[in-house]
Write an enzyme that holds these catalytic residues in place. Structure first.
Site, PDB file in Angstrom:
ATOM      1  CD  GLU A  90      10.953   1.433   5.662  1.00 17.79           C
ATOM      2  OE1 GLU A  90      11.851   1.298   4.812  1.00 17.79           O
ATOM      3  OE2 GLU A  90       9.821   0.893   5.547  1.00 17.79           O
ATOM      4  CB  ALA A 129       5.034   0.573  -3.308  1.00 17.04           C
ATOM      5  CG  ASP A 142      -0.311  -0.160   2.534  1.00 17.50           C
ATOM      6  OD1 ASP A 142       0.759  -0.793   2.609  1.00 17.50           O
ATOM      7  OD2 ASP A 142      -0.862   0.328   3.542  1.00 17.50           O
TER       8      ASP A 142
END
Length: 577
Positions: A478, A447, A445
């Site tokens: 992340e 990207a 989602d």
């Protein structure tokens, strides 16, 4: 009403005729006054204009077209922010070594450097990320500059990649003298092939047929060398890896394919053969810390794929297909020294792991939030897609699930620049370039958000693409890195946005899927009603292989934590532990 007529002898008309005669069927573009002469002449020549919503998407689409159909792709972007927006796409093509011709415009020459609208020196921006960049101010030079730019793009005499030309708008309206419009500039040029040096071929044979554990790794430069590559693998009974650049070149059922044993085979090989493949971060830069005492044989037709990071004991500078054919011929009936039990054991373990992966994907447990594991989505797509599907994988976290779990004979992804966001533009272009094949974009989602507006492009141009969004409401790699390394999550969570509602707003078929058992039917409905989008809720709890590898925290010496530790030990002169 404007009196700025665009004649059939104008520079713009000559550009359009040149592209048509070079076989260009479509140009990816976003309109603007500085390029309107080219725009209208492209239409007059019957070249399809795929008008996009952002210039970087235009370059991404041209990139995908070139990669799928050969030749070169074309993007047309307007001046100023049109060019600066396009630069990410140009940079991606630069790193991926894909031939893209980017065209733009400039203010009329009488207004140059006077503060005109969108008056900037584009070539200063793009020169470092192109093979050729020129401003063409004289109509008499338009044809020869186009000819040279395309030659540079496809790698005639150097490394292939993006090229850039721009033209003041008065140049575009200016006429090219008939005498200058010589046929040799318009005519398509066959790509020259480079034969290998006989001495290098013989040296390569000695290396190859003496190796006990040969490992072949192919890359982008190996395209077109599939039959010879397969024959070499069969003759040597060598192990084979592909890291995505040439996926599909060697069939998955070939006994040399050992992709699931990547980490082991890289450390065990005594000879590593790269065919049109750089030794970049995905291959640990060829470091002895990972590859041990292996020798290297490098085969490529451009320097970037021949001698980066590690020099070969033998280097063959030639068109890879010709080089492999020559090696096979020179070897004759010679019996290789390959330890065939080594290759067979690797293959058996690869098949075992691959089958185990298929089963584990089908039964992957839901997260603590009750949402499905991303592998359930990958498994459902794997079951539904035809063998010849074009798969475009995009994202950070979800890419690592799709890269491993989704087989493909034709595969595109963000490449070594890590240019996430290419998925939807790549998919739109792929579905237009290959309308007889199923094209699916498997994207995370995060990207997807970069170029989500290109759904509008897909809908308007009826591009038969299926976009599947794995929606975990986060930048998952992340998030995990922040939690584990810093103990706090900052600015990396997204919402579980309803991407299906967005797609429906553009007139597309779209569904939001929350349960794994609903996936098979939803995928079939979407495939039958393309362009379509599926917004699939998946758990952010799932840890991808990339998330576990240390990729997110960017180690000092190598991209992965294990390789980084091995590199440090090697540099310190310590034996592998």
């Amino acid at each position: 009403m404007s009196t700025m007529a665009i004649s059939e002898q104008s520079s713009a008309a000559v550009i359009a005729r040149f592209l048509r005669q070079r076989g260009v069927k479509r140009v990816y573009a976003l309109c603007g006054g500085h390029i309107m002469p080219i725009w209208m002449r492209l239409d007059a020549e019957g070249i399809q204009i795929v008008d996009v919503r952002d210039e970087r998407a235009a370059v991404y689409m041209a990139h995908a077209e070139a990669q799928l159909n050969g030749g070169f792709g074309v993007a047309l972007v307007t001046a100023g922010p049109g060019v600066t927006n396009a630069m990410t796409g140009i940079a991606n093509a630069h790193v991926a070594r894909v031939p893209v011709l980017v065209l733009s415009g400039l203010p009329p020459q009488a207004q140059e450097n006077r503060g005109a609208l969108q008056d900037v020196v584009h070539i200063d921006f793009v020169r470092p990320i192109t093979r050729y960049a020129r401003t063409v101010r004289q109509p008499e030079l338009v044809l020869q500059e186009l000819d040279e730019a395309v030659a540079r793009a496809v790698g005639q005499g150097g490394e292939p990649g993006p090229v850039y030309l721009d033209f003041p708008v008065d140049t575009l309206r200016g006429e090219v003298p008939q005498a200058i419009q010589m046929p040799e500039h318009f005519a398509p040029k066959p790509m020259p092939k480079q034969a290998p040096d006989a001495g290098a071929v013989q040296a390569a044979v000695e290396l190859l047929w003496s190796a006990k554990r040969p490992l072949v790794i192919s890359g982008r430069g190996a395209q077109g060398a599939g039959p010879a590559l397969c024959e070499l693998l069969s003759r040597l009974q060598a192990a084979y890896l592909d890291t995505g650049e040439s996926r599909g070149l060697v069939p998955e059922d070939h006994p040399s394919v050992v992709a699931a044993m990547r980490g082991s085979v890289m450390g065990q090989a005594d000879l590593v053969i790269t065919v049109g493949r750089r030794l970049d971060f995905q291959l640990a830069y060829g470091s002895p810390a990972v590859f041990g005492d292996a020798k290297f044989l490098r085969i490529a037709d451009c320097a970037a794929e021949l001698r980066d990071n590690r020099r070969g004991s033998v280097e063959v500078m030639a068109t890879p297909a010709l080089a492999l054919d020559a090696i096979l011929k020179a070897a004759g009936d010679r019996v290789p020294a390959t330890d065939v039990e080594w290759t067979r054991a690797l293959r058996a373990k690869h098949c075992e792991r691959a089958e185990k992966l298929v089963q584990s994907m089908r039964n992957a447990p839901a997260g603590s939030d009750g949402l499905m594991h991303p592998n359930r989505l990958v498994s459902a797509l794997r079951d539904a897609l035809p063998e010849d599907a074009v798969v475009v994988a995009d994202g950070g976290d979800f890419l690592s699930f799709a890269r491993v779990g989704l087989p493909a004979t034709t595969y595109l992804d963000p490449g070594s620049l890590g240019c996430i966001g290419v998925g939807t533009p790549f998919g739109v272009a792929a579905s237009l370039a290959c309308p007889d094949r199923t094209v699916v974009v498997a994207t995370g989602d995060g990207a997807f958000g970069f170029n989500a507006m290109e759904l509008d492009t897909a809908a308007r141009h009826k591009a038969p693409v299926l976009v599947v969004v794995a929606n975990n409401g986060s930048w998952a790699i992340e998030v995990r890195d922040q939690q584990e390394t810093h103990g706090k999550v900052v600015g990396t969570r997204l919402q579980f946005a309803d991407h299906a509602a967005m797609a429906r707003a553009f007139g597309m078929h779209a569904e939001r899927v929350e349960k794994a058992e609903d996936l098979p039917a939803a995928i079939q409905r979407a495939l039958a009603n393309r362009p379509a989008l599926l917004d699939v809720l998946v758990t952010p709890d799932a840890a991808s292989s990339d998330a576990k590898s240390g990729l997110a925290w960017v180690p000092d010496l190598q991209p992965l934590a294990a390789w980084n530790d091995a590199e440090r030990r090697w540099r310190d002169g310590k034996a592998a532990e």
